[in-house]
Design an enzyme around this catalytic site. Structure first.
Site, PDB file in Angstrom:
ATOM      1  CD  GLU A 268      -2.855  -1.074  -0.047  1.00 29.06           C
ATOM      2  OE1 GLU A 268      -3.401  -0.008  -0.374  1.00 29.06           O
ATOM      3  OE2 GLU A 268      -2.959  -2.124  -0.692  1.00 29.06           O
ATOM      4  CD1 TRP A 271      -1.128   0.593  -3.662  1.00 28.71           C
ATOM      5  CD2 TRP A 271      -1.810   1.808  -5.412  1.00 28.71           C
ATOM      6  NE1 TRP A 271      -1.913  -0.199  -4.461  1.00 28.71           N
ATOM      7  CE2 TRP A 271      -2.340   0.526  -5.535  1.00 28.71           C
ATOM      8  CE3 TRP A 271      -2.097   2.758  -6.394  1.00 28.71           C
ATOM      9  CZ2 TRP A 271      -3.155   0.148  -6.607  1.00 28.71           C
ATOM     10  CZ3 TRP A 271      -2.904   2.395  -7.455  1.00 28.71           C
ATOM     11  CH2 TRP A 271      -3.415   1.104  -7.555  1.00 28.71           C
ATOM     12  CD1 TRP A 299     -18.301  12.588 -18.536  1.00 26.71           C
ATOM     13  CD2 TRP A 299     -18.903  11.043 -17.020  1.00 26.71           C
ATOM     14  NE1 TRP A 299     -17.201  11.796 -18.284  1.00 26.71           N
ATOM     15  CE2 TRP A 299     -17.534  10.841 -17.358  1.00 26.71           C
ATOM     16  CE3 TRP A 299     -19.489  10.196 -16.078  1.00 26.71           C
ATOM     17  CZ2 TRP A 299     -16.763   9.825 -16.796  1.00 26.71           C
ATOM     18  CZ3 TRP A 299     -18.723   9.188 -15.520  1.00 26.71           C
ATOM     19  CH2 TRP A 299     -17.386   9.012 -15.884  1.00 26.71           C
ATOM     20  CG  ASN A 337      -8.453   2.384   0.324  1.00 23.39           C
ATOM     21  OD1 ASN A 337      -8.375   3.257  -0.539  1.00 23.39           O
ATOM     22  ND2 ASN A 337      -8.303   1.102   0.055  1.00 23.39           N
ATOM     23  CD1 TRP A 355     -13.519  10.305 -14.761  1.00 26.20           C
ATOM     24  CD2 TRP A 355     -12.028  11.318 -13.449  1.00 26.20           C
ATOM     25  NE1 TRP A 355     -12.497  10.733 -15.562  1.00 26.20           N
ATOM     26  CE2 TRP A 355     -11.558  11.359 -14.782  1.00 26.20           C
ATOM     27  CE3 TRP A 355     -11.257  11.885 -12.442  1.00 26.20           C
ATOM     28  CZ2 TRP A 355     -10.355  11.962 -15.134  1.00 26.20           C
ATOM     29  CZ3 TRP A 355     -10.048  12.492 -12.795  1.00 26.20           C
ATOM     30  CH2 TRP A 355      -9.617  12.529 -14.124  1.00 26.20           C
ATOM     31  CD1 TRP A 378     -10.622  10.834  -6.805  1.00 30.39           C
ATOM     32  CD2 TRP A 378     -12.632  10.230  -7.594  1.00 30.39           C
ATOM     33  NE1 TRP A 378     -11.566  11.111  -5.836  1.00 30.39           N
ATOM     34  CE2 TRP A 378     -12.799  10.756  -6.291  1.00 30.39           C
ATOM     35  CE3 TRP A 378     -13.765   9.793  -8.275  1.00 30.39           C
ATOM     36  CZ2 TRP A 378     -14.061  10.850  -5.661  1.00 30.39           C
ATOM     37  CZ3 TRP A 378     -15.021   9.883  -7.657  1.00 30.39           C
ATOM     38  CH2 TRP A 378     -15.160  10.398  -6.375  1.00 30.39           C
TER      39      TRP A 378
END
Ligand code: FAD
Length: 461
Positions: A268, A271, A299, A337, A355, A378
């Site tokens: 993690e 990342w 959208w 998360n 988004w 995202w």
């Protein structure tokens, strides 16, 4: 006693590296012959649209206050200036006779441009990552698109360097340059004080970051399973400390060395390196779909979509897990998360809202809002990015809520549902026990899912 030197001073430029331990720019400045002038420049100009959001400003205020205190203990001062960073640094060099600026390398596109502009005067140091993101590349020297491949590539650079100690003292200049007052920057909210709950959850600053690192060590062994359970505090909650650089990733990594294998956690932690590699290769990743085909995605727009966006922001969608997350975000500047993924997926897929709307809301509300981490996550949830994730992958918020046992989490953040049992709390509407003061679902799960899949097909077709 404070040491004083007549050699030319060097400037130590703080940005998202507000710490004294394992701060290579600080160590390099301290090793020089001359005095050290630490400076933080509050810069709303250079980042353009990506100037700091409101929650980050709250954090920054307290973190700078803490850093200033820590520097005083070394016989130094934190000089505060406002305005465009490059001009501010040049002015400070002219005022003080400094010839060198020491700083830790950053990967946000606006910081990279500023670093370039400063040219030879700037000495850049690595210190905010496990390895330099530009060194962890594919065989052909390109950045990895897929995280698992990146992780494999990173192994060739591990373990990271051992963290550096904090110097005992810093040499002061004969005369300190003028500093602005932190309070004058008005980083804290006034009326309404929406951040009044933040202080209950967070203490910004390096000392608190180091405490959080130690506290996590004690529960690291359970991280593998506990991290996914929103009702438990199973993750480290280090993200704002890491974002502001109050602790270094390599210090975090080595702190766990002494405590046995914690591969999942390290994965993690890595990342952050991955996301900075992505934004280094694609600097406008926060604004543009990673796959251009998604520029055609229809959208939803207009009054109805705007009302839905507002309901999502306010935690009034009728989906308890989504609402709990959005209210946790508003109240504390942070969200678990697993719930970030569910809430983001709900906005993008069930509500078919771009988004970038959600990304910007997170940017304003998160104390850990980070250009690389936010945009890459995202786009990962959206399935519009350079990775292999598909737009058609739609998380089911109700079954996710049951699976990750979010009953107590919902009770904590959605008081209207506090009295409901575990059996019905994830979907009170379906169970026929929705309290009057809790909203009905703004869209049915199946309806939302089908609309998203149909929209996704228009991109492929
Ligand atoms: P832990 O599980 O304890 O992980 C340790 C550290 O590893 C974190 O503090 C963080 O620095 C890093 N990390 C863990 N997971 C990720 C990840 N998926 N991506 C990048 N870094 C990670 N994280 C941010 O720091 N800033 C953001 O702006 C941000 N926006 C996000 C937006 C969405 C839609 C999603 C799904 C995730 C986002 N994340 C972001 C990633 C992740 O949710 C947080 O880093 C994590 O929840 C922080 O909690 P923790 O410190 O307890 O994490």
């Amino acid at each position: 006693m404070t040491a004083v030197s007549s050699a030319a001073p060097s400037i130590l430029w703080f940005r998202q590296d507000l710490r004294l331990h394992d701060q290579p720019a600080l160590s390099a400045a301290a090793a020089g012959a001359g005095p050290v002038i630490p400076v933080y420049i509050f810069d709303d100009e250079t980042p353009g649209d990506w100037r700091m959001g409101a929650a980050q400003r709250w954090w920054l205020h307290h973190s700078l206050a803490s850093l200033a205190g820590d520097l005083e203990a070394l016989g130094a001062r934190l000089i505060l200036r406002r305005g465009a960073a490059v001009e501010g640094l040049r002015a400070l060099m002219a005022e003080t006779g400094a010839e060198t600026v020491h700083a830790i390398r950053h990967y946000e596109p606006w910081w990279r441009a500023a670093e370039e502009e400063l040219g030879d005067a700037l000495r850049l140091h690595d210190g905010n990552h496990l390895a330099r993101p530009e060194c962890v590349t594919t065989g052909s020297g390109k950045p990895f698109r897929i995280y698992s491949a990146f992780w494999k590539g990173l192994q060739g650079h591990m373990p990271p360097e051992h963290p550096l100690a904090c110097p005992d003292s810093l040499t002061a200049p004969a005369q300190w340059p003028a500093s602005e007052a932190l309070d004058d920057w008005k980083l804290l909210p006034t009326k309404p004080d929406w951040a009044k709950g933040f202080g209950r959850d967070w203490t910004p600053g390096e000392a608190s970051a180091r405490d959080a690192m130690a506290a996590f060590g004690a529960k690291a062994a359970a991280y593998d399973t506990a991290r996914n359970m929103p009702s438990e505090e199973g993750s480290s909650r280090l993200s704002p400390h890491l974002h502001f650089g109050e602790i270094s990733a390599r210090a975090m990594w080595h702190s766990l060395d002494r405590r046995g294998e914690t591969e999942t956690f390290r994965k993690e932690l890595a990342w952050r390196d991955f996301t900075d590699g992505v934004v280094m290769a694609l600097p406008d990743y926060a604004d543009r779909n990673g796959r251009e085909a998604f520029n055609r995605l229809p959208w939803r727009k207009g009054a109805e979509a705007e009302a839905d966006l507002k309901a999502w922001q306010q935690g009034r969608t009728g989906y308890p897990i989504v609402d709990a997350g959005m209210r946790q975000l508003w109240a504390t500047g942070w969200m678990h998360n697993r719930v970030r993924m569910i809430a983001a997926s709900f906005l993008i897929k069930h509500l078919l809202i771009d988004w970038r709307e959600g990304e910007r809301w997170f940017w304003d509300c998160l104390v850990d809002a980070d250009y690389g981490n936010n945009s890459v996550n995202w786009q990962w949830v959206a399935g519009t990015g350079i990775d292999a994730n598909m737009f058609g992958r739609i998380m089911a918020p109700l079954s996710q809520s049951e699976k990750f046992d979010a009953g107590d989490y919902i009770r904590r953040w959605v008081p209207e549902l506090r009295k409901l049992s575990d059996g019905v709390i994830h979907d009170p509407e379906e169970a026929g026990c929705r309290p009057k003061d809790y909203p009905a679902k703004i869209i049915g799960h199946r309806e939302g899912r089908e609309r998203a899949l149909a929209a996704g097909k228009t991109v492929r077709g």
